[in-house]
Design a protein around this motif. Structure first.
Motif, PDB file in Angstrom:
ATOM      1  N   PHE A  42      47.528  39.660  34.886  1.00  0.00           N
ATOM      2  CA  PHE A  42      46.523  38.588  35.464  1.00  0.00           C
ATOM      3  C   PHE A  42      45.965  39.067  36.535  1.00  0.00           C
ATOM      4  O   PHE A  42      46.433  39.655  37.501  1.00  0.00           O
ATOM      5  CB  PHE A  42      47.454  37.378  35.567  1.00  0.00           C
ATOM      6  CG  PHE A  42      48.138  36.565  34.635  1.00  0.00           C
ATOM      7  CD1 PHE A  42      47.230  35.887  33.606  1.00  0.00           C
ATOM      8  CD2 PHE A  42      49.498  36.796  34.655  1.00  0.00           C
ATOM      9  CE1 PHE A  42      48.104  35.422  32.554  1.00  0.00           C
ATOM     10  CE2 PHE A  42      50.220  36.248  33.621  1.00  0.00           C
ATOM     11  CZ  PHE A  42      49.519  35.407  32.578  1.00  0.00           C
TER      12      PHE A  42
ATOM     13  N   PHE B  18      42.554  28.822  41.324  1.00  0.00           N
ATOM     14  CA  PHE B  18      42.067  30.195  41.236  1.00  0.00           C
ATOM     15  C   PHE B  18      41.448  30.566  40.264  1.00  0.00           C
ATOM     16  O   PHE B  18      41.828  29.915  38.939  1.00  0.00           O
ATOM     17  CB  PHE B  18      43.470  31.021  41.420  1.00  0.00           C
ATOM     18  CG  PHE B  18      44.457  30.885  42.837  1.00  0.00           C
ATOM     19  CD1 PHE B  18      43.892  31.510  44.013  1.00  0.00           C
ATOM     20  CD2 PHE B  18      45.242  30.135  42.819  1.00  0.00           C
ATOM     21  CE1 PHE B  18      44.536  31.545  45.135  1.00  0.00           C
ATOM     22  CE2 PHE B  18      45.978  29.981  44.064  1.00  0.00           C
ATOM     23  CZ  PHE B  18      45.475  30.722  45.374  1.00  0.00           C
TER      24      PHE B  18
ATOM     25  N   LEU C 124      50.282  28.899  43.667  1.00  0.00           N
ATOM     26  CA  LEU C 124      50.251  29.603  42.067  1.00  0.00           C
ATOM     27  C   LEU C 124      51.329  30.376  42.300  1.00  0.00           C
ATOM     28  O   LEU C 124      51.691  31.239  43.152  1.00  0.00           O
ATOM     29  CB  LEU C 124      49.038  30.279  41.728  1.00  0.00           C
ATOM     30  CG  LEU C 124      48.781  31.141  40.532  1.00  0.00           C
ATOM     31  CD1 LEU C 124      49.079  30.058  39.266  1.00  0.00           C
ATOM     32  CD2 LEU C 124      47.565  31.725  40.507  1.00  0.00           C
TER      33      LEU C 124
ATOM     34  N   THR D 161      41.139  28.476  35.021  1.00  0.00           N
ATOM     35  CA  THR D 161      41.449  28.129  36.336  1.00  0.00           C
ATOM     36  C   THR D 161      42.831  27.706  36.526  1.00  0.00           C
ATOM     37  O   THR D 161      43.192  26.901  35.537  1.00  0.00           O
ATOM     38  CB  THR D 161      40.345  26.853  36.957  1.00  0.00           C
ATOM     39  OG1 THR D 161      39.046  27.594  36.789  1.00  0.00           O
ATOM     40  CG2 THR D 161      40.728  26.834  38.317  1.00  0.00           C
TER      41      THR D 161
ATOM     42  N   VAL E 124      43.813  37.816  39.422  1.00  0.00           N
ATOM     43  CA  VAL E 124      43.563  36.297  40.162  1.00  0.00           C
ATOM     44  C   VAL E 124      42.779  36.480  41.338  1.00  0.00           C
ATOM     45  O   VAL E 124      43.379  36.991  42.458  1.00  0.00           O
ATOM     46  CB  VAL E 124      44.996  35.635  40.744  1.00  0.00           C
ATOM     47  CG1 VAL E 124      44.719  34.331  41.365  1.00  0.00           C
ATOM     48  CG2 VAL E 124      46.071  35.644  39.634  1.00  0.00           C
ATOM     49  N   ASP E 125      41.510  36.351  41.208  1.00  0.00           N
ATOM     50  CA  ASP E 125      40.486  36.361  42.447  1.00  0.00           C
ATOM     51  C   ASP E 125      40.721  37.746  42.831  1.00  0.00           C
ATOM     52  O   ASP E 125      40.908  37.963  44.225  1.00  0.00           O
ATOM     53  CB  ASP E 125      40.703  35.237  43.459  1.00  0.00           C
ATOM     54  CG  ASP E 125      40.342  33.733  43.111  1.00  0.00           C
ATOM     55  OD1 ASP E 125      39.778  33.835  41.975  1.00  0.00           O
ATOM     56  OD2 ASP E 125      40.680  32.877  43.701  1.00  0.00           O
TER      57      ASP E 125
ATOM     58  N   VAL F 289      41.439  33.168  36.995  1.00  0.00           N
ATOM     59  CA  VAL F 289      42.310  34.010  36.622  1.00  0.00           C
ATOM     60  C   VAL F 289      41.628  34.550  35.316  1.00  0.00           C
ATOM     61  O   VAL F 289      41.112  34.055  34.383  1.00  0.00           O
ATOM     62  CB  VAL F 289      43.515  33.195  36.191  1.00  0.00           C
ATOM     63  CG1 VAL F 289      44.818  34.294  35.341  1.00  0.00           C
ATOM     64  CG2 VAL F 289      44.447  32.456  37.308  1.00  0.00           C
TER      65      VAL F 289
END
Length: 205
Positions: free
Chosen positions: A118, A94, A20, A90, A120-121, A96
């Motif tokens: 964002f 990941f 990503l 997703t 992200v995890d 998001v």
């Protein structure tokens, strides 16, 4: 996940063979989209999106997923997914979460354009914004330079977000002296585990 720092505001996140890329702009360097599974773009400025490079990457890999806010998605072209504040989706495996909404002001209300951050995890890329999300953040990518930013605001941003760790981004306009100064202040006053990932370097987060 593995985080690799590229030029200016661009990072690559890798996990389980998926890649990503966030904000591959004109200052990010060549090849940042090679092997990418998905791309996230915070806003329209060319230091965050290189339209020609993105177009070429999508021509060579039609499956490359691109996510950004609705106004920018409309200008990039077909097959771009528009996302908005509050959305969860997703990308490249990941999870998001979309936060924020507006670019930080420089002066007189300018630039006055949308900017989405964002998460992200647990890793937060704010783009050109100092928006403090309500949810916990494990890793913060803190902007280090820009016409809309001062050092004290960056420190206060880190303190407000309260991440477990922070790494600087958005730093292409800083000299070596400026980088050293920013790093000293953030390490001394940010209130978190702060470190610089060297250009092209990687860390596990």
């Amino acid at each position: 996940m593995r985080l690799t720092k590229h030029g200016h505001a661009c990072v690559r996140l890798e996990s389980d063979g998926n890649v990503l890329v966030i904000d591959p702009g004109s200052l990010s360097g060549p090849g940042v989209l090679a092997g990418a599974t998905a791309v996230l773009i915070t806003h329209e400025h060319d230091d965050h999106i290189d339209v020609d490079q993105l177009r070429a990457a999508r021509e060579s890999n039609p499956a490359l997923a691109v996510h950004t806010h609705a106004a920018l998605a409309d200008t990039i072209g077909a097959e771009v997914t528009a996302v908005g504040v509050g959305d969860t989706f997703t990308a490249a495996g990941f999870t998001v979460r979309v936060v924020g909404g507006e670019h930080a002001e420089i002066v007189d209300g300018l630039p006055g354009c949308p900017n989405v951050g964002f998460i992200v995890d647990g890793l937060y890329h704010p783009g050109d914004s100092l928006f403090v999300p309500a949810e916990p953040v494990d890793t913060l990518l803190v902007p280090a330079s820009g016409p809309w930013l001062k050092l004290g605001a960056a420190i206060e941003f880190v303190r407000a977000v309260k991440p477990s760790r922070a790494f600087p981004i958005h730093d292409a306009h800083l000299s070596e002296v400026g980088i050293d100064s920013f790093d000293w202040w953030l390490d001394a006053k940010g209130g978190t585990d702060y470190a610089r990932v060297p250009l092209g370097g990687s860390v596990t987060v």
